[in-house]
Motif scaffolding. Structure first.
Motif, short mmCIF file in Angstrom:
data_model
loop_
_atom_site.label_atom_id
_atom_site.label_comp_id
_atom_site.label_asym_id
_atom_site.label_seq_id
_atom_site.Cartn_x
_atom_site.Cartn_y
_atom_site.Cartn_z
N GLY A 189 0.83 -1.21 0.00
CA GLY A 189 0.00 0.00 0.00
C GLY A 189 0.86 1.25 0.00
O GLY A 189 1.58 1.51 0.96
N PRO A 196 -0.73 7.64 1.57
CA PRO A 196 0.10 8.54 2.38
C PRO A 196 0.82 7.84 3.52
O PRO A 196 1.98 8.16 3.82
N VAL A 197 0.17 6.86 4.15
CA VAL A 197 0.77 6.23 5.32
C VAL A 197 1.88 5.26 4.92
O VAL A 197 2.99 5.29 5.47
N GLU A 213 2.44 -1.05 -4.48
CA GLU A 213 1.19 -0.28 -4.61
C GLU A 213 0.43 -0.84 -5.81
O GLU A 213 0.99 -0.98 -6.89
N ARG A 214 -0.88 -1.09 -5.59
CA ARG A 214 -1.65 -1.69 -6.69
C ARG A 214 -1.97 -0.67 -7.79
O ARG A 214 -2.25 -1.03 -8.92
N ARG A 228 -9.63 16.02 -1.64
CA ARG A 228 -9.60 16.32 -0.21
C ARG A 228 -8.53 17.35 0.15
O ARG A 228 -7.44 17.36 -0.42
N TYR A 273 -6.49 17.95 3.41
CA TYR A 273 -6.28 17.33 4.72
C TYR A 273 -6.07 18.40 5.78
O TYR A 273 -5.16 19.23 5.65
N ALA A 274 -6.90 18.37 6.83
CA ALA A 274 -6.65 19.25 7.97
C ALA A 274 -5.60 18.55 8.83
O ALA A 274 -5.89 17.52 9.45
N ALA A 324 1.25 -3.46 -8.52
CA ALA A 324 1.69 -4.66 -7.79
C ALA A 324 0.73 -4.93 -6.63
O ALA A 324 0.51 -4.04 -5.80
N ASP A 347 -2.59 -1.02 3.39
CA ASP A 347 -3.40 -1.13 2.17
C ASP A 347 -4.87 -0.77 2.39
O ASP A 347 -5.75 -1.33 1.75
N PRO A 397 -6.46 -6.22 2.08
CA PRO A 397 -6.29 -7.65 1.79
C PRO A 397 -5.20 -8.29 2.67
O PRO A 397 -5.28 -9.46 3.00
N ASN A 442 -5.18 3.36 7.71
CA ASN A 442 -6.56 2.90 7.51
C ASN A 442 -6.72 1.39 7.65
O ASN A 442 -7.81 0.92 7.96
N GLY A 456 -11.59 15.43 11.27
CA GLY A 456 -10.33 15.49 10.52
C GLY A 456 -9.19 14.83 11.26
O GLY A 456 -8.10 15.39 11.37
N GLY A 512 -8.21 11.24 10.92
CA GLY A 512 -7.69 9.97 10.42
C GLY A 512 -6.22 9.97 10.06
O GLY A 512 -5.44 9.14 10.54
N LEU A 513 -5.82 10.91 9.23
CA LEU A 513 -4.42 10.92 8.80
C LEU A 513 -3.51 11.35 9.95
O LEU A 513 -2.40 10.83 10.11
N ASN A 514 -4.01 12.28 10.77
CA ASN A 514 -3.23 12.70 11.94
C ASN A 514 -2.90 11.50 12.82
O ASN A 514 -1.76 11.33 13.27
#
Ligand SMILES: Cc1cc2nc3c(=O)[nH]c(=O)nc-3n(C[C@H](O)[C@H](O)[C@H](O)COP(=O)(O)OP(=O)(O)OC[C@H]3O[C@@H](n4cnc5c(N)ncnc54)[C@H](O)[C@@H]3O)c2cc1C
Length: 419
Positions: A12, A15-16, A35-36, A50, A52-53, A132, A167, A172, A291, A301, A303-305
């Motif tokens: 995956g 960003p993460v 990365e697929r 998006r 991102y905050a 991939a 991912d 998966p 995720n 806001g 999730g990414l934080n």
């Protein structure tokens, strides 16, 4: 074909996965990233609308790593946040100045973050593979675990000391690892797009709770606002079928005129919303990040934080000490059981509380009407008047929890740090 043996294999390249790949490579590990999707310059990726905050703590982390300067120009500071309720009394006003800061956080377009992270991976020497996907995963054997990757040229085996699943929500890899997961599909989607208001936003963000879900407007560079408009899926469907003018009229009616007339400024993308929580994020020689481990409603806001703190937490769990010049040293075996246990223990509380708090906001306030709405209005007025309550809310919005800052600031530029 011979089996490749990186220290760490990451599935995956969102960003993460990308941030983990770049920083772990800088820590001295050999890292392969799968990365697929297509390579970033293939021109086939769908636009991510998006903004991102990013909380002040996340901005600090990216700055410590040396990555902030390349996105700073496209970022917009959040100087204040107004939280309110449509058709009701009560609002909370958080102002960065009241907390001795220039900004509570920054809004960065996803479209700016992605190229920055791709460049970070390239500079750190990450071995990247696109188109991939994971085809299979063997049980751990000794100090390694084999994964099978299907790519454009067929299938190949990779044998790593540590496998990172980054991912996404459906992961998966999480499934192949057999790790349990709690999933809840909210009865809500988000429409995300930019608008250009007549009046300057002055760095003000808005979060409005409405009868159909939260509506956020986040300040963007060059005067635009990024809209995150949450509503039940059939309502989102209808809004996607409307003309731009009809959609904007409805948005204006829901948001009001605080910023004057709102004009369209870009395409609309729809995101399904789901809560995902894998209470046990580690397996033998494998670990879930971002995720794949936890996905939260975008209402606050967070999730990414939260996921950026996963990456910092992993580096913290791998650190063994530091050299005389401050350069950190890292565990020789990144997939050792003790490292994974340290990581899982370090992340449990932060992840658990963000998942619970965002779920409460998303579900408890989704229908902020009637009696429950009055309670909410009164609560907002109380928070707005009580300095300690406002301070606590601002601290959590800024995400200024403890980060291993010294270590992040002393990561070598390219991979040379592992013990
Ligand atoms: C509407 C919305 C607004 C948001 N706003 C904010 C915000 O303001 N602030 C904030 O902090 N967070 C926000 N978030 C949360 C943020 O988007 C997520 O936290 C972030 O995307 C998580 O990144 P990730 O890399 O873990 O997962 P993803 O972004 O989902 O990336 C997963 C990657 O894995 C790849 N992949 C999947 N399966 C495979 C496979 N089998 N093999 C190889 N690769 C695979 C995918 O192609 C993808 O590139 C928002 C989310 C939504 C939905």
């Amino acid at each position: 074909m011979s089996t490749q043996t990186p220290d760490i294999a990451i599935i995956g390249g969102g960003p993460v996965g990308s941030l983990a790949a770049a920083t772990l490579s800088r820590a001295g590990y050999s890292v392969a990233l799968f990365e697929r999707g297509a390579a970033p310059n293939a021109g086939t990726t769908r636009p991510d609308t998006r903004g991102y905050a990013l909380a002040a703590g996340s901005v600090q982390m990216l700055d410590d790593l040396g990555y902030w300067s390349s996105v700073a120009e496209q970022a917009s500071p959040i100087r204040s946040i107004v939280v309110s309720r449509r058709g009701g009394l009560g609002r909370v006003h958080l102002n960065a100045r009241d907390h001795g800061r220039a900004a509570l956080g920054q809004v960065v377009p996803a479209a700016a973050l992605d190229p920055m992270l791709h460049e970070a991976c390239r500079a750190a020497g990450v071995d990247r593979h696109y188109d991939a996907t994971l085809a299979g995963l063997d049980p751990a054997e000794g100090d390694r675990r084999t994964l099978h990757i299907r790519g454009a040229k067929g299938e190949a085996a990779w044998c790593a000391r540590l496998i990172l699943a980054a991912d996404g929500v459906g992961s998966p890899t999480r499934k192949a690892l057999g790790l349990p997961v709690q999933r809840l599909r909210y009865d809500a989607d988000a429409l995300v797009f930019d608008v250009r208001p007549d009046r300057p936003h002055n760095g003000q963000a808005f979060e409005r709770f409405t009868d159909e879900g939260p509506l956020a407007l986040l300040p963007q560079a060059d005067g635009r606002m990024n809209v995150v408009w949450v509503a039940p899926p059939p309502t989102c469907e209808q809004r996607l079928e409307q003309t731009e003018a009809e959609r904007l009229r409805e948005l204006q009616a829901r948001f009001g005129w605080a910023l004057g007339r709102l004009r369209p400024a870009g395409p609309v993308v729809r995101f399904p919303l789901e809560r995902v929580h894998a209470p046990q994020p580690v397996a033998e020689r494998a670990l879930l990040l971002g995720n794949a481990a936890h996905s939260v409603h975008p209402v606050a806001g967070q999730g990414l934080n939260l996921s950026l703190r996963d990456v910092a937490g992993l580096l913290g769990a791998l650190r063994t000490g530091r050299q005389a010049d401050g350069t950190p040293t890292f565990a020789a075996d990144p997939g050792a059981a003790a490292v994974l246990e340290t990581y899982a223990n370090a992340r449990r509380q932060d992840v658990g509380s963000v998942v619970a708090a965002t779920d409460f906001l998303a579900r408890g306030l989704m229908h902020a009407a009637g009696l429950r709405g009055h309670g909410l209005g009164a609560g907002m007025m109380a928070v707005d008047r009580l300095r300690p309550a406002r301070d606590a809310l601002a601290r959590s919005a800024m995400g200024l929890g403890p980060l291993p800052r010294h270590m992040l600031a002393h990561l070598p530029a390219a991979g040379e740090g592992a013990a």
